[in-house]
Design a protein around this motif. Sequence first.
Motif, PDB file in Angstrom:
ATOM      1  N   TYR A 149       0.839  -1.203   0.000  1.00  0.00           N
ATOM      2  CA  TYR A 149       0.000   0.000   0.000  1.00  0.00           C
ATOM      3  C   TYR A 149       0.871   1.250   0.000  1.00  0.00           C
ATOM      4  CZ  TYR A 149      -3.408  -3.468   1.705  1.00  0.00           C
ATOM      5  OH  TYR A 149      -4.202  -4.574   1.856  1.00  0.00           O
ATOM      6  N   ILE A 154      -6.534   5.942  -4.158  1.00  0.00           N
ATOM      7  CA  ILE A 154      -7.492   5.103  -3.438  1.00  0.00           C
ATOM      8  C   ILE A 154      -8.902   5.239  -4.002  1.00  0.00           C
ATOM      9  CG2 ILE A 154      -8.587   4.622  -1.209  1.00  0.00           C
ATOM     10  CD1 ILE A 154      -6.054   5.550   0.167  1.00  0.00           C
ATOM     11  N   TYR A 173      -7.953   0.865  -5.224  1.00  0.00           N
ATOM     12  CA  TYR A 173      -9.414   0.957  -5.344  1.00  0.00           C
ATOM     13  C   TYR A 173     -10.073  -0.418  -5.227  1.00  0.00           C
ATOM     14  CZ  TYR A 173     -13.985   2.227  -7.335  1.00  0.00           C
ATOM     15  OH  TYR A 173     -15.342   2.425  -7.539  1.00  0.00           O
ATOM     16  N   VAL A 226      -9.130  -4.286  -1.528  1.00  0.00           N
ATOM     17  CA  VAL A 226      -9.873  -4.998  -0.487  1.00  0.00           C
ATOM     18  C   VAL A 226     -10.740  -6.091  -1.099  1.00  0.00           C
ATOM     19  CG1 VAL A 226     -11.679  -4.775   1.260  1.00  0.00           C
ATOM     20  CG2 VAL A 226      -9.816  -3.096   1.156  1.00  0.00           C
ATOM     21  N   TRP A 270     -10.998   2.128   4.025  1.00  0.00           N
ATOM     22  CA  TRP A 270     -11.821   1.802   2.862  1.00  0.00           C
ATOM     23  C   TRP A 270     -13.282   1.586   3.249  1.00  0.00           C
ATOM     24  CZ3 TRP A 270     -11.987   2.446  -2.068  1.00  0.00           C
ATOM     25  CH2 TRP A 270     -12.929   1.744  -2.823  1.00  0.00           C
ATOM     26  N   TYR A 271     -13.519   0.866   4.345  1.00  0.00           N
ATOM     27  CA  TYR A 271     -14.903   0.594   4.730  1.00  0.00           C
ATOM     28  C   TYR A 271     -15.587   1.815   5.336  1.00  0.00           C
ATOM     29  CZ  TYR A 271     -14.687  -4.283   3.488  1.00  0.00           C
ATOM     30  OH  TYR A 271     -14.598  -5.447   2.765  1.00  0.00           O
ATOM     31  N   GLY A 325     -14.600   4.480   1.441  1.00  0.00           N
ATOM     32  CA  GLY A 325     -14.720   3.978   0.070  1.00  0.00           C
ATOM     33  C   GLY A 325     -15.927   3.083  -0.125  1.00  0.00           C
ATOM     34  N   TYR A 352     -19.441   3.691  -2.499  1.00  0.00           N
ATOM     35  CA  TYR A 352     -18.980   2.980  -3.686  1.00  0.00           C
ATOM     36  C   TYR A 352     -19.717   3.421  -4.956  1.00  0.00           C
ATOM     37  CZ  TYR A 352     -17.108  -0.920  -6.395  1.00  0.00           C
ATOM     38  OH  TYR A 352     -16.455  -1.686  -7.338  1.00  0.00           O
TER      39      TYR A 352
END
Length: 486
Positions: free
Chosen positions: A202, A220, A228, A231, A318-319, A322, A326
């Motif tokens: 990363y 990201i 992107y 995960v 991310w959670y 992102g 989404y």
Amino acid sequence: MFIGREMELKFLNDKYEENRGQLIVLYGRRRVGKTETLREFCKGKQHIFFSCTQTTDKVQLVKFSKQMLRENIPARQYISEFADWEKAFRAILDLPYGDAKKLIVIDEFPYMCRGNKSIPSILQNLWDAEFKDSNVMIILCGSAMSFIEKELLAEKNPLYGRATGIYKMKEMGFYDVIKFFPNYSERDKILTYAVLGGIPHYLNQWNPELSVGENIKRNILTKGCVLYSEVDFLLHQELRETPIYNSIIEAVALGNTKLNDISQKSLVEDASKTSVYLKNLIELGIVEREFSVDAGTKEMANSNRGMYRLTDNFFRFWYAFGFANYSQLEDGDVEGVYDYVVEPALHEFAAFTFEDVCKEFIREKQKKNELPFRYVKMGRWTGKTTVRDEKAANGLRIAETEIDLLGIGRGAKEYLVGECKFKSNPFRYAEYLNTIAKLNPLKDKAKFYYALFAEFGFDERIVEEAENNDLYLYSLDTIVNYKSGL
């Protein structure tokens, strides 16, 4: 440029220098940097580096044979490939490395074992009969942590008790991570660590010449960039039922730490099923079950106790930002998601990571014997304390509370109480008094020291207090630059 991993390299080099055969198992979650570390270790040494692939046993043996036969071993004069794995492995003894160790690294070893389940037994027999008394060093590396721990190293399995070294690699610590972007401000180093964590893959996507915000947008949030889809790629590679795992990880990322809360938030009706999913995520190194630093064995054995948290900062980011947006990101609304969702919450998001950085800072100070005492345990403390409440019958009530950092000395005779504030105003005296009050029930039983960590300094009264009491103040500059000598 290779960065960090001094402990891992020292461990491997020390084993290499020992005057006996070595069978090393090095493992850890995907992307943690195992292969790069092993390649760095192999530099300047004659060696074989074989990377296993997900293929049939026959193809694997052919590939391994070709790599071995490239070396000037006697067998190359007579054969183009080995007939079986026993002959292929025994050829390690024929590697023409003179007095140096016959070094061979087998990367992603679990792939080899899945193609042929007898391979651990073959290695065991060769180790017992020949390798352990020879000048060889075999390193078995893998990312399938559950396989390695439960099938390769567990009792009753062939290689149990044979390994001369077992090293579980974890993600890089804060002080190594910030070497990837040395020109960032102290605040931006914390923010970037909060976003990426300590996974080298990363960190290598980050452009240290761009701002934190621009990196987040480009590397990201933009569809098509490596991170992107990172995960989603990892989950599909490691797990089935990814929609359920997505819901559970999102629940934890958004602050649900108790089993029942996670189950309800992720809409998994049976908490026992949620517990199984969480156990799988723990084995992958994505989630951990955290207990109060003073928790006993009985409490830790209770499946309903403890708090769950994401160990991977990038997954948490991310959670939180992102995955939750989404649809907008798929439409290309990168600027909108960043400006209205990420940027307003990023500083608060990083506060939790700041606590981890402060813990690492204290661990480093203990290594240098710079603390008032040596702790035997250190971590977050959760418990109950008495607080004032005008509505209560006696003006007091029992409330749940926590301490960001609690170091406990031998015999629980000394405590280091730490409170961390990552915010854009000074640490207030009232907040310090609140910290003191949290452990009032223990005050008569032990010696207490206090450590306050602040991004934006301390108010004057705290500074005055620190001159005469067992109170230590650590600014952001002091914490971040501790190992740089600045």
